[in-house]
Write an enzyme that holds these catalytic residues in place. Structure first.
Site, mmCIF file in Angstrom:
data_model
loop_
_atom_site.group_PDB
_atom_site.id
_atom_site.type_symbol
_atom_site.label_atom_id
_atom_site.label_comp_id
_atom_site.label_asym_id
_atom_site.label_seq_id
_atom_site.Cartn_x
_atom_site.Cartn_y
_atom_site.Cartn_z
ATOM 1 N N TRP A 97 0.854 -1.199 0.000
ATOM 2 C CA TRP A 97 0.000 0.000 0.000
ATOM 3 C C TRP A 97 0.887 1.245 0.000
ATOM 4 C CZ3 TRP A 97 -2.325 2.576 4.847
ATOM 5 C CH2 TRP A 97 -3.250 3.558 4.484
ATOM 6 N N ASP A 137 -1.895 -6.391 8.432
ATOM 7 C CA ASP A 137 -2.780 -5.305 7.996
ATOM 8 C C ASP A 137 -4.044 -5.976 7.458
ATOM 9 O OD1 ASP A 137 -4.120 -3.192 6.901
ATOM 10 O OD2 ASP A 137 -2.368 -2.308 5.921
ATOM 11 N N LYS A 164 -14.061 -0.290 4.994
ATOM 12 C CA LYS A 164 -14.606 -0.933 3.785
ATOM 13 C C LYS A 164 -15.758 -1.870 4.141
ATOM 14 C CE LYS A 164 -10.451 0.436 2.542
ATOM 15 N NZ LYS A 164 -9.971 1.425 1.643
HETATM 16 C C1 LMR Z 1 -6.679 2.704 -0.678
HETATM 17 O O1 LMR Z 1 -5.675 1.993 -0.705
HETATM 18 O O2 LMR Z 1 -7.130 3.271 -1.677
HETATM 19 C C2 LMR Z 1 -7.423 2.875 0.611
HETATM 20 O O3 LMR Z 1 -6.815 2.147 1.613
HETATM 21 C C3 LMR Z 1 -7.668 4.281 0.967
HETATM 22 C C4 LMR Z 1 -6.441 5.038 1.329
HETATM 23 O O4 LMR Z 1 -6.477 5.701 2.377
HETATM 24 O O5 LMR Z 1 -5.445 5.008 0.598
#
Ligand code: LMR
Length: 396
Positions: free
Chosen positions: A130, A211, A246
């Site tokens: 992420w 996570d 989510k």
């Molecule tokens: C994403 O990856 O789009 C979500 O987890 C929202 C974010 O805060 O980035």
């Protein structure tokens, strides 16, 4: 203090939403940030949430501060949802849960806990991961390194490379694992692979930091917790960061949790006192409303059944969009095989589109996806599918 300051770079995900909002083109499509949309293109408040809010408003007596770790009833409900209320981790008292502002808040508190108690530890994150993980952990003062995860050629998990890299991680370090619906790839280990990962981290004395932001978006609530359950073996240590943005659609209520699992209750209480200290110096105590919604729903059999159904409907709609996306691309005569997208799970599709494609989609077609090629499948609708696939055909 505010002169000659260079602007900060745009956030790779939320910065896209800002650019999307500023775009005046009528047929723009936002498939950047991971937010669920209905087939009508709206992010709905779940019916179970509306009902829970009515109950909360009717019975609320005070706005007094919550404890630093939030309401104990919330922690109990969260643990039961993740592990099952009869799980040894729960009944032994060796798990302690804090209500945090979203999954991001949980990750930040977890990062600061590690640096406060183990300043020499490194956190190993998957490549890719992420886009916000690196920012969160560096702000927490935690060093990160990466382990291989994704094989671009086959669009699948490179399990051999992953497990071999984990076997080299020094004892006393921590590893970030995505509990399910890996963000951004949508590619998860199988149950068998999870148990191998759990064996290696236990043998080596590596702390798993899970996570867990998408429980219920992959295969189902129980199916998606198989990785967590594999790691939660007798005597194990674990940190779990979960999010209800989510699966309860509570994005703007910032409702998440950090669960610390220690080898025994005494260790859990001592370690958790430092988690509370991190919370106190960061935001003192959590915002109440989202936690009250989750607790109300999980503790009411009828509301819980309604929630599970609404979650199932969201998951099914995303999977329908995956198939429609692949079949529409193919119907447009695109040679490239995109069938791997139906094997990915959760909100995202790691499309394989490169930076030039992403740029052209935005500039020529007002289609916004993340620079890594990650597409939010949950933002696709029957109405925007044709224009989306036409745009992809054009940039390819
Ligand atoms: C994403 O990856 O789009 C979500 O987890 C929202 C974010 O805060 O980035």
């Amino acid at each position: 203090m505010f002169q000659n300051i260079e602007p900060a770079p745009a956030d790779p995900i939320l910065g896209l939403t800002e650019a999307f909002n500023a775009d005046t083109r009528a047929n723009k499509i936002n498939l950047g940030v991971g937010v669920y949309k209905s087939n009508e293109g709206v992010t709905p408040v779940l019916d179970c949430v509306t009902e829970a809010q009515k109950q909360i408003l009717a019975t609320e007596k005070t706005k007094a501060y919550k404890p630093m770790a939030g309401d104990p009833a919330y922690g109990k409900a969260v643990q039961a949802l993740m592990f099952g209320s009869d799980h040894e981790v729960v009944t032994s008292g060796r798990a302690a849960t804090a209500h945090t502002p979203g999954g991001t808040g949980a990750l930040r508190v977890a990062g600061e806990y590690i640096t406060s108690q183990h300043p020499d530890a490194t956190l190993w994150v998957s490549d890719p991961t992420w886009a916000n993980h690196g920012n969160i952990f560096s702000a927490a003062g935690l060093k990160t390194k990466s382990y291989p995860y994704f094989d671009k050629a086959s669009n699948s998990l490179d399990f051999d490379a992953m497990i071999n890299a984990i076997k080299q991680i020094p004892a006393g370090d921590a590893i970030l694992l995505h509990g399910c619906c890996h963000n951004p790839t949508g590619v998860d280990p199988s149950d068998e692979q999870w148990s191998q990962i759990a064996d290696v981290v236990a043998e080596r004395g590596i702390l798993p930091l899970l996570d867990f932001a998408y429980q219920g978006f992959g295969q189902g609530l129980t199916e998606d917790s198989q990785g967590l359950l594999a790691l939660a073996r007798p005597g194990s240590e674990l940190l779990v960061c979960s999010s209800f943005s989510k699966n309860f659609g509570l994005y703007n209520e910032r409702t998440g949790s950090l669960t610390l699992v220690a080898a025994n209750k005494e260790n859990a209480q001592a370690a958790f006192s430092h988690v509370k200290a991190v919370i106190r110096r960061s935001y003192s105590n959590p915002p109440a409303h989202g936690g009250a919604i989750v607790t109300t729903i999980l503790n009411d059999a009828a509301l819980k059944t309604q929630w599970v159904q609404e979650l199932t409907d969201m998951r099914n709609r995303i999977n329908t969009m995956r198939s429609l996306f692949v079949s529409t691309l193919s119907a447009k005569g695109i040679d490239q095989d995109f069938s791997f997208i139906t094997r990915q799970q959760g909100m995202f599709s790691f499309s394989g589109l490169n930076k030039d494609h992403v740029q052209a989609l935005k500039e020529k077609h007002a289609v916004y996806i993340v620079g890594s090629g990650r597409i939010n499948v949950a933002g696709m609708t029957e109405a925007n599918m044709d224009a989306l696939c036409e745009a992809i055909k054009d940039v390819l």
